[in-house]
Design a protein around this motif. Structure first.
Motif, PDB file in Angstrom:
ATOM      1  N   HIS A 154       0.710  -1.176  -0.025  1.00 47.75           N
ATOM      2  CA  HIS A 154       0.072   0.073  -0.014  1.00 47.75           C
ATOM      3  C   HIS A 154       0.825   1.347   0.169  1.00 47.75           C
ATOM      4  CE1 HIS A 154      -2.762  -3.252   1.916  1.00 47.75           C
ATOM      5  NE2 HIS A 154      -3.517  -2.512   0.820  1.00 47.75           N
ATOM      6  N   PRO A 155       0.691   1.962  -0.952  1.00 48.07           N
ATOM      7  CA  PRO A 155       1.407   3.401  -0.817  1.00 48.07           C
ATOM      8  C   PRO A 155       1.137   4.218   0.430  1.00 48.07           C
ATOM      9  CG  PRO A 155       0.164   3.077  -3.192  1.00 48.07           C
ATOM     10  CD  PRO A 155      -0.192   2.183  -1.970  1.00 48.07           C
ATOM     11  N   ASN A 156       1.964   5.120   0.757  1.00 48.98           N
ATOM     12  CA  ASN A 156       1.679   6.077   1.938  1.00 48.98           C
ATOM     13  C   ASN A 156       1.135   7.435   1.158  1.00 48.98           C
ATOM     14  OD1 ASN A 156       3.567   7.296   0.591  1.00 48.98           O
ATOM     15  ND2 ASN A 156       5.435   6.875   2.036  1.00 48.98           N
ATOM     16  N   ASP A 157       0.955   8.338   1.961  1.00 51.18           N
ATOM     17  CA  ASP A 157       0.270   9.877   1.316  1.00 51.18           C
ATOM     18  C   ASP A 157       0.985  10.218   0.129  1.00 51.18           C
ATOM     19  OD1 ASP A 157      -1.392   9.435   3.349  1.00 51.18           O
ATOM     20  OD2 ASP A 157      -0.833  11.323   4.322  1.00 51.18           O
ATOM     21  N   LYS A 158       2.370  10.133   0.001  1.00 51.55           N
ATOM     22  CA  LYS A 158       3.250  10.598  -1.090  1.00 51.55           C
ATOM     23  C   LYS A 158       3.011   9.557  -2.275  1.00 51.55           C
ATOM     24  CE  LYS A 158       5.536  14.284   0.621  1.00 51.55           C
ATOM     25  NZ  LYS A 158       5.181  15.538  -0.007  1.00 51.55           N
ATOM     26  N   GLY A 159       2.836   8.321  -2.084  1.00 47.11           N
ATOM     27  CA  GLY A 159       2.511   7.368  -2.908  1.00 47.11           C
ATOM     28  C   GLY A 159       1.139   7.598  -3.902  1.00 47.11           C
ATOM     29  N   MET A 160       0.104   7.862  -3.051  1.00 48.86           N
ATOM     30  CA  MET A 160      -1.268   8.140  -3.281  1.00 48.86           C
ATOM     31  C   MET A 160      -1.174   9.134  -4.298  1.00 48.86           C
ATOM     32  SD  MET A 160      -3.448   5.893  -1.967  1.00 48.86           S
ATOM     33  CE  MET A 160      -3.615   4.809  -1.006  1.00 48.86           C
ATOM     34  N   GLN A 161      -0.328  10.273  -4.031  1.00 47.12           N
ATOM     35  CA  GLN A 161      -0.339  11.465  -4.722  1.00 47.12           C
ATOM     36  C   GLN A 161       0.447  11.217  -5.914  1.00 47.12           C
ATOM     37  OE1 GLN A 161       1.586  14.956  -2.710  1.00 47.12           O
ATOM     38  NE2 GLN A 161       0.928  16.330  -4.150  1.00 47.12           N
ATOM     39  N   ALA A 162       1.580  10.469  -6.036  1.00 48.77           N
ATOM     40  CA  ALA A 162       2.320  10.124  -7.052  1.00 48.77           C
ATOM     41  C   ALA A 162       1.422   9.494  -8.226  1.00 48.77           C
ATOM     42  CB  ALA A 162       3.568   9.269  -6.878  1.00 48.77           C
ATOM     43  N   MET A 163       0.413   8.653  -7.530  1.00 41.77           N
ATOM     44  CA  MET A 163      -0.263   7.844  -8.641  1.00 41.77           C
ATOM     45  C   MET A 163      -1.466   8.852  -9.130  1.00 41.77           C
ATOM     46  SD  MET A 163      -1.437   4.562  -6.086  1.00 41.77           S
ATOM     47  CE  MET A 163      -2.678   3.955  -7.256  1.00 41.77           C
ATOM     48  N   ALA A 164      -1.846   9.672  -8.409  1.00 45.41           N
ATOM     49  CA  ALA A 164      -2.905  10.674  -9.147  1.00 45.41           C
ATOM     50  C   ALA A 164      -2.106  11.523 -10.127  1.00 45.41           C
ATOM     51  CB  ALA A 164      -3.477  11.475  -8.027  1.00 45.41           C
ATOM     52  N   ASP A 165      -0.718  12.012  -9.592  1.00 46.01           N
ATOM     53  CA  ASP A 165      -0.232  12.863 -10.472  1.00 46.01           C
ATOM     54  C   ASP A 165       0.248  12.125 -12.102  1.00 46.01           C
ATOM     55  OD1 ASP A 165      -0.306  14.721  -8.942  1.00 46.01           O
ATOM     56  OD2 ASP A 165       1.808  14.454  -7.931  1.00 46.01           O
ATOM     57  N   ALA A 166       0.184  10.831 -12.013  1.00 44.44           N
ATOM     58  CA  ALA A 166       0.372   9.912 -13.083  1.00 44.44           C
ATOM     59  C   ALA A 166      -0.563   9.910 -14.189  1.00 44.44           C
ATOM     60  CB  ALA A 166       0.917   8.569 -12.853  1.00 44.44           C
ATOM     61  N   VAL A 167      -1.841  10.323 -13.805  1.00 46.93           N
ATOM     62  CA  VAL A 167      -2.913  10.224 -14.656  1.00 46.93           C
ATOM     63  C   VAL A 167      -2.893  11.659 -15.602  1.00 46.93           C
ATOM     64  CG1 VAL A 167      -5.401  10.266 -14.578  1.00 46.93           C
ATOM     65  CG2 VAL A 167      -4.221   9.015 -12.848  1.00 46.93           C
ATOM     66  N   ASP A 168      -2.878  11.153 -16.890  1.00 46.62           N
ATOM     67  CA  ASP A 168      -2.915  12.011 -17.867  1.00 46.62           C
ATOM     68  C   ASP A 168      -4.526  12.479 -17.913  1.00 46.62           C
ATOM     69  OD1 ASP A 168      -3.033  13.651 -20.149  1.00 46.62           O
ATOM     70  OD2 ASP A 168      -2.499  12.359 -21.529  1.00 46.62           O
ATOM     71  N   LEU A 169      -4.873  14.043 -17.483  1.00 41.14           N
ATOM     72  CA  LEU A 169      -6.064  14.267 -17.355  1.00 41.14           C
ATOM     73  C   LEU A 169      -6.814  14.133 -18.701  1.00 41.14           C
ATOM     74  CD1 LEU A 169      -6.056  17.227 -14.736  1.00 41.14           C
ATOM     75  CD2 LEU A 169      -6.293  14.873 -14.309  1.00 41.14           C
ATOM     76  N   ALA A 170      -6.502  14.230 -19.780  1.00 41.26           N
ATOM     77  CA  ALA A 170      -6.757  14.270 -21.081  1.00 41.26           C
ATOM     78  C   ALA A 170      -7.020  12.669 -21.421  1.00 41.26           C
ATOM     79  CB  ALA A 170      -5.970  14.869 -22.397  1.00 41.26           C
ATOM     80  N   ALA A 171      -6.593  11.806 -20.841  1.00 39.26           N
ATOM     81  CA  ALA A 171      -6.968  10.376 -21.021  1.00 39.26           C
ATOM     82  C   ALA A 171      -8.217  10.088 -20.301  1.00 39.26           C
ATOM     83  CB  ALA A 171      -5.813   9.638 -20.505  1.00 39.26           C
ATOM     84  N   LEU A 172      -8.988  11.037 -19.631  1.00 37.49           N
ATOM     85  CA  LEU A 172     -10.054  10.610 -18.931  1.00 37.49           C
ATOM     86  C   LEU A 172     -11.406  10.848 -19.826  1.00 37.49           C
ATOM     87  CD1 LEU A 172      -9.451  11.763 -15.398  1.00 37.49           C
ATOM     88  CD2 LEU A 172      -9.383   9.373 -16.318  1.00 37.49           C
ATOM     89  N   ARG A 173     -11.110  11.399 -20.923  1.00 37.17           N
ATOM     90  CA  ARG A 173     -12.154  11.533 -22.159  1.00 37.17           C
ATOM     91  C   ARG A 173     -11.688  10.988 -23.307  1.00 37.17           C
ATOM     92  NH1 ARG A 173     -16.276  15.365 -20.742  1.00 37.17           N
ATOM     93  NH2 ARG A 173     -18.011  14.957 -22.445  1.00 37.17           N
ATOM     94  N   CYS A 174     -12.714  10.171 -23.849  1.00 31.57           N
ATOM     95  CA  CYS A 174     -12.434   9.754 -25.259  1.00 31.57           C
ATOM     96  C   CYS A 174     -13.518  10.081 -25.959  1.00 31.57           C
ATOM     97  CB  CYS A 174     -12.067   8.307 -25.142  1.00 31.57           C
ATOM     98  SG  CYS A 174     -13.601   7.298 -24.534  1.00 31.57           S
ATOM     99  N   ASP A 175     -13.769   9.470 -27.410  1.00 32.88           N
ATOM    100  CA  ASP A 175     -14.757   9.861 -28.100  1.00 32.88           C
ATOM    101  C   ASP A 175     -15.844   8.875 -28.529  1.00 32.88           C
ATOM    102  OD1 ASP A 175     -13.499  12.227 -28.920  1.00 32.88           O
ATOM    103  OD2 ASP A 175     -12.076  11.209 -30.339  1.00 32.88           O
ATOM    104  N   ARG A 176     -16.056   8.260 -27.123  1.00 31.74           N
ATOM    105  CA  ARG A 176     -17.493   7.445 -27.279  1.00 31.74           C
ATOM    106  C   ARG A 176     -18.426   7.995 -27.125  1.00 31.74           C
ATOM    107  NH1 ARG A 176     -16.024   2.266 -27.673  1.00 31.74           N
ATOM    108  NH2 ARG A 176     -13.779   1.608 -27.443  1.00 31.74           N
TER     109      ARG A 176
END
Length: 408
Positions: free
Chosen positions: A386-408
């Motif tokens: 399990h990640p700590n708080d810094k690990g949790m933040q690193a996971m969220a920071d790794a998400v490309d926000l543009a990838a959360l939307r597609c053309d469906r």
């Protein structure tokens, strides 16, 4: 509505939930095409916590449940669940307000919720129900407090065991009160409440994070909203051009993709916990470590077949689906070479299969450069899975926000 508006003092907080008559129909799942939402508007989930079977709940008791919103909007609705109950349960009164501190609410913010125009509602075993919309705006990143007076509870309850958030309980009906005086019992679980939605523009949607204890926030700081979906929510609020604003957490500690145990398997709970939520544009799938380390002989083909089914069901519902690689777990008691081989094979499939609309490589972001089978110590809570708080933040920071939307 910008998160900063939630901090303009008591006057603004009271205005967030207006006391005016409510309208609507209880128990009906709304979609983005719901006429009650109005032209150019729809309901979107702003908070969620997947329910599981919990222990027996005492009758004649009030529950004050503290949750954190993501997307802002108006016409707040709550969803109450008796999905795992064996008997009907009655909610004799229900209120929604804003937290001042602990069990104390912002003065004047606590407003009665109704169900089909009635102050009390009985939910049958296995069923869920929606409240009527509560007029008035609710800001993003608010500490919303839902207070329920529950009567007639028997047998198992439905709720979320590991909230990483302090809520409160007391005997008798104190749901309408804003003071903390009578709320003497603290707890770290949510009972019966499994979702909150608000009305917002149809150009604004939500993402549901389907996962296990890592998504659920185990090892993150209690009462600090430092689960990785919380960090993601703050990133989305700070990105004014992002069409995805809401984040719903569908993590259950110990959950598996393929087998029941800690909660129903992801494949079984997918419709209830994910597809039933309103205004969802994207589903984020990060799960599988519990299947791998359980030593039940799960293969790469088994897990990838499960992932493919989740993606197919998401696509059939018109949703984008993002997959994430499974993070390292060397040092966890159940770690072994066979499980590691499955994890590596699963991750290669996630990266290269093309089944997901986008992939986030949590494994690459969080693993040690000196031992790719282990978490980076700086991000490790100490249990090596399990990640700590810094690990949790690193996971969220790794998400490309543009990838959360597609053309469906």
């Amino acid at each position: 509505m910008r998160a900063g508006l939630a901090r303009r003092g008591a006057a603004a907080a009271v205005a967030a939930l207006l006391c005016v008559p409510v309208v609507g129909s209880a128990g009906q799942a709304r979609t983005r095409h719901d006429p009650a939402a109005g032209a150019g508007r729809h309901f979107a989930v702003t908070w969620a916590a997947s329910a599981d079977r919990q222990g027996a709940g005492p009758a004649e008791r009030s529950y004050r449940l503290v949750v954190r919103t993501s997307v802002g909007g108006d016409a707040l609705r709550i969803r109450l669940t008796n999905a795992f109950g064996e008997h009907p349960v009655t909610f004799s009164s229900a209120y929604a307000g804003l937290q001042r501190q602990g069990a104390e609410l912002v003065a004047g913010s606590n407003r009665r919720l109704t169900f089909g125009g009635q102050r009390s509602v009985t939910v049958a075993a296995g069923e869920t129900i929606l409240s009527d919309p509560l007029p008035g705006r609710l800001a993003a990143q608010s500490n919303l407090v839902v207070s329920l007076y529950v009567t007639g509870a028997q047998g198992p309850t439905s709720g979320h065991g590991m909230a990483m958030q302090t809520s409160y309980a007391t005997s008798g009906d104190h749901a309408a009160e804003e003071a903390a005086t009578n709320w003497t019992d603290s707890m770290t679980s949510w009972y019966w409440l499994d979702a909150v939605s608000v009305r917002t523009s149809t150009a604004t949607g939500s993402v549901v994070a389907l996962g296990d204890s890592i998504t659920d926030g185990w090892a993150s700081s209690t009462d600090a909203n430092r689960r990785w979906p919380d960090y993601l929510s703050r990133r989305l609020q700070a990105a004014p051009d992002s069409p995805v604003r809401g984040v719903a957490n569908a993590g259950i500690s110990g959950n598996k993709v393929l087998a029941d145990g800690a909660g129903e398997a992801a494949l079984r709970r997918f419709d209830r916990d994910v597809l039933s939520q309103p205004g969802v544009d994207t589903i984020f799938v990060y799960e599988g470590i519990n299947d791998i380390k359980a030593h039940t002989g799960v293969t790469v083909d088994d897990l990838t077949t499960g992932y493919r089914e989740l993606a197919d069901r998401a696509h059939a519902a018109g949703k984008c689906v993002v997959g994430a690689t499974v993070m390292a777990y060397k040092g966890w008691p159940e770690y072994d070479a066979a499980g590691e081989a499955v994890r590596q094979g699963v991750n290669e499939w996630i990266r290269h299969s093309g089944v997901f609309d986008a992939v986030v490589d949590f494994d690459r972001i969080t693993r040690s450069p000196y031992d790719r089978q282990a978490l980076l110590p700086f991000l490790d809570s100490g249990d090596h899975v399990h990640p700590n708080d810094k690990g949790m933040q690193a996971m969220a920071d790794a998400v490309d926000l543009a990838a959360l939307r597609c053309d469906r």
